[in-house]
Motif scaffolding. Structure first.
Motif, PDB file in Angstrom:
ATOM      1  N   LEU A 240      -7.562  14.429  17.353  1.00 49.69           N
ATOM      2  CA  LEU A 240      -6.452  14.660  16.429  1.00 49.69           C
ATOM      3  C   LEU A 240      -5.299  13.696  16.687  1.00 49.69           C
ATOM      4  CD1 LEU A 240      -6.332  18.563  16.391  1.00 49.69           C
ATOM      5  CD2 LEU A 240      -6.906  17.080  14.469  1.00 49.69           C
ATOM      6  N   SER A 241      -4.946  13.503  17.946  1.00 53.02           N
ATOM      7  CA  SER A 241      -3.821  12.614  18.252  1.00 53.02           C
ATOM      8  C   SER A 241      -4.138  11.171  17.905  1.00 53.02           C
ATOM      9  CB  SER A 241      -3.412  12.744  19.722  1.00 53.02           C
ATOM     10  OG  SER A 241      -4.426  12.254  20.567  1.00 53.02           O
ATOM     11  N   ASN A 242      -5.371  10.740  18.131  1.00 50.91           N
ATOM     12  CA  ASN A 242      -5.752   9.363  17.777  1.00 50.91           C
ATOM     13  C   ASN A 242      -5.724   9.141  16.272  1.00 50.91           C
ATOM     14  OD1 ASN A 242      -6.065   8.595  20.438  1.00 50.91           O
ATOM     15  ND2 ASN A 242      -8.247   9.072  20.479  1.00 50.91           N
ATOM     16  N   HIS A 243      -6.209  10.100  15.508  1.00 46.32           N
ATOM     17  CA  HIS A 243      -6.182   9.972  14.043  1.00 46.32           C
ATOM     18  C   HIS A 243      -4.750  10.019  13.515  1.00 46.32           C
ATOM     19  CE1 HIS A 243     -10.387   9.781  12.998  1.00 46.32           C
ATOM     20  NE2 HIS A 243     -10.653  10.781  13.834  1.00 46.32           N
ATOM     21  N   PHE A 244      -3.920  10.871  14.087  1.00 39.26           N
ATOM     22  CA  PHE A 244      -2.514  10.966  13.687  1.00 39.26           C
ATOM     23  C   PHE A 244      -1.805   9.635  13.952  1.00 39.26           C
ATOM     24  CE2 PHE A 244       1.895  12.589  14.801  1.00 39.26           C
ATOM     25  CZ  PHE A 244       2.282  12.787  13.488  1.00 39.26           C
ATOM     26  N   ALA A 245      -2.018   9.066  15.132  1.00 37.46           N
ATOM     27  CA  ALA A 245      -1.395   7.782  15.481  1.00 37.46           C
ATOM     28  C   ALA A 245      -1.890   6.663  14.575  1.00 37.46           C
ATOM     29  CB  ALA A 245      -1.668   7.449  16.940  1.00 37.46           C
ATOM     30  N   ALA A 246      -3.193   6.641  14.296  1.00 33.00           N
ATOM     31  CA  ALA A 246      -3.746   5.604  13.432  1.00 33.00           C
ATOM     32  C   ALA A 246      -3.202   5.714  12.015  1.00 33.00           C
ATOM     33  CB  ALA A 246      -5.274   5.698  13.417  1.00 33.00           C
ATOM     34  N   SER A 247      -3.034   6.927  11.516  1.00 34.20           N
ATOM     35  CA  SER A 247      -2.499   7.127  10.168  1.00 34.20           C
ATOM     36  C   SER A 247      -1.042   6.669  10.073  1.00 34.20           C
ATOM     37  CB  SER A 247      -2.584   8.588   9.762  1.00 34.20           C
ATOM     38  OG  SER A 247      -3.920   9.006   9.696  1.00 34.20           O
ATOM     39  N   ILE A 248      -0.255   6.982  11.091  1.00 29.40           N
ATOM     40  CA  ILE A 248       1.149   6.557  11.107  1.00 29.40           C
ATOM     41  C   ILE A 248       1.231   5.033  11.151  1.00 29.40           C
ATOM     42  CG2 ILE A 248       3.289   6.578  12.459  1.00 29.40           C
ATOM     43  CD1 ILE A 248       2.752   9.210  11.008  1.00 29.40           C
ATOM     44  N   ALA A 249       0.455   4.414  12.029  1.00 28.71           N
ATOM     45  CA  ALA A 249       0.469   2.949  12.144  1.00 28.71           C
ATOM     46  C   ALA A 249       0.020   2.286  10.845  1.00 28.71           C
ATOM     47  CB  ALA A 249      -0.417   2.509  13.300  1.00 28.71           C
ATOM     48  N   GLU A 250      -0.998   2.844  10.205  1.00 25.06           N
ATOM     49  CA  GLU A 250      -1.490   2.294   8.938  1.00 25.06           C
ATOM     50  C   GLU A 250      -0.424   2.383   7.848  1.00 25.06           C
ATOM     51  OE1 GLU A 250      -4.813   3.504   5.625  1.00 25.06           O
ATOM     52  OE2 GLU A 250      -5.310   3.829   7.728  1.00 25.06           O
ATOM     53  N   GLY A 251       0.263   3.518   7.779  1.00 25.50           N
ATOM     54  CA  GLY A 251       1.321   3.686   6.788  1.00 25.50           C
ATOM     55  C   GLY A 251       2.483   2.732   7.012  1.00 25.50           C
TER      56      GLY A 251
ATOM     57  N   ALA B  44      -0.089   7.506  21.474  1.00 28.48           N
ATOM     58  CA  ALA B  44      -0.294   8.861  20.968  1.00 28.48           C
ATOM     59  C   ALA B  44      -0.131   9.858  22.103  1.00 28.48           C
ATOM     60  CB  ALA B  44      -1.680   8.990  20.365  1.00 28.48           C
ATOM     61  N   TYR B  45       0.500  10.994  21.797  1.00 31.82           N
ATOM     62  CA  TYR B  45       0.682  12.079  22.754  1.00 31.82           C
ATOM     63  C   TYR B  45       0.170  13.358  22.106  1.00 31.82           C
ATOM     64  CZ  TYR B  45       4.019   8.774  24.777  1.00 31.82           C
ATOM     65  OH  TYR B  45       4.609   7.657  25.309  1.00 31.82           O
ATOM     66  N   ALA B  46      -0.366  14.267  22.946  1.00 31.01           N
ATOM     67  CA  ALA B  46      -0.867  15.525  22.392  1.00 31.01           C
ATOM     68  C   ALA B  46      -0.751  16.640  23.417  1.00 31.01           C
ATOM     69  CB  ALA B  46      -2.321  15.371  21.965  1.00 31.01           C
ATOM     70  N   SER B  47      -0.423  17.816  22.912  1.00 28.10           N
ATOM     71  CA  SER B  47      -0.467  19.056  23.686  1.00 28.10           C
ATOM     72  C   SER B  47      -0.952  20.121  22.705  1.00 28.10           C
ATOM     73  CB  SER B  47       0.907  19.391  24.266  1.00 28.10           C
ATOM     74  OG  SER B  47       1.768  19.855  23.264  1.00 28.10           O
ATOM     75  N   PRO B  48      -1.303  21.305  23.185  1.00 21.10           N
ATOM     76  CA  PRO B  48      -1.823  22.315  22.259  1.00 21.10           C
ATOM     77  C   PRO B  48      -0.884  22.678  21.105  1.00 21.10           C
ATOM     78  CG  PRO B  48      -2.346  22.929  24.503  1.00 21.10           C
ATOM     79  CD  PRO B  48      -1.437  21.735  24.585  1.00 21.10           C
ATOM     80  N   ARG B  49       0.414  22.440  21.245  1.00 22.14           N
ATOM     81  CA  ARG B  49       1.345  22.783  20.173  1.00 22.14           C
ATOM     82  C   ARG B  49       2.108  21.596  19.612  1.00 22.14           C
ATOM     83  NH1 ARG B  49       2.909  28.362  19.560  1.00 22.14           N
ATOM     84  NH2 ARG B  49       1.562  29.628  20.858  1.00 22.14           N
ATOM     85  N   ARG B  50       1.745  20.382  20.023  1.00 22.54           N
ATOM     86  CA  ARG B  50       2.466  19.199  19.544  1.00 22.54           C
ATOM     87  C   ARG B  50       1.550  17.997  19.455  1.00 22.54           C
ATOM     88  NH1 ARG B  50       7.378  20.524  23.247  1.00 22.54           N
ATOM     89  NH2 ARG B  50       8.671  21.532  21.704  1.00 22.54           N
ATOM     90  N   LEU B  51       1.801  17.202  18.430  1.00 25.96           N
ATOM     91  CA  LEU B  51       1.236  15.859  18.329  1.00 25.96           C
ATOM     92  C   LEU B  51       2.417  14.921  18.188  1.00 25.96           C
ATOM     93  CD1 LEU B  51      -1.690  16.368  15.774  1.00 25.96           C
ATOM     94  CD2 LEU B  51      -1.859  16.163  18.246  1.00 25.96           C
ATOM     95  N   ALA B  52       2.362  13.795  18.867  1.00 25.65           N
ATOM     96  CA  ALA B  52       3.464  12.845  18.781  1.00 25.65           C
ATOM     97  C   ALA B  52       2.919  11.431  18.801  1.00 25.65           C
ATOM     98  CB  ALA B  52       4.433  13.040  19.936  1.00 25.65           C
TER      99      ALA B  52
END
Length: 104
Positions: A22-33, A48-56
């Protein structure tokens, strides 16, 4: 002048096995945008950072302002835009969609 951008997404409990994906896909989507919007300047570092209640995502070397762009939008044909010297519904709708008001 570039800056560092930090985006943090607070979530409900995420499955621990899926955090890395999830964190890798979130980071890739932000970078692509950001690339698509031409806001990344030269070399950039995406973390990318991730914890059970946060993605950053932290992105370095982001432009603070997007460069000016000229956007051309084609409207209705002249024959369909005016009728008896007055704008038609098609022309009024196009103007509204482009954020303009017609003054006739």
């Amino acid at each position: 002048m570039t800056q560092t951008l930090l985006i943090e997404l607070l979530t409900e409990e995420l499955p621990p096995k899926a955090l890395n994906n999830l964190s890798n896909h979130f980071a890739a989507s932000i970078a692509e945008g950001l690339e698509k919007a031409q806001l990344i300047d030269g070399e950039t570092a995406v973390t990318a950072y991730a914890s059970p209640r946060r993605l950053a995502v932290q992105v370095k070397n982001v432009k603070p302002v997007q460069a000016d762009q000229q956007i051309v939008k084609k409207g209705p044909a002249v024959a369909n835009g005016m009728k008896d010297g007055a704008p038609t519904k098609a022309l009024e709708g196009f103007a509204r969609g482009a954020g303009r008001r017609l003054k006739i």
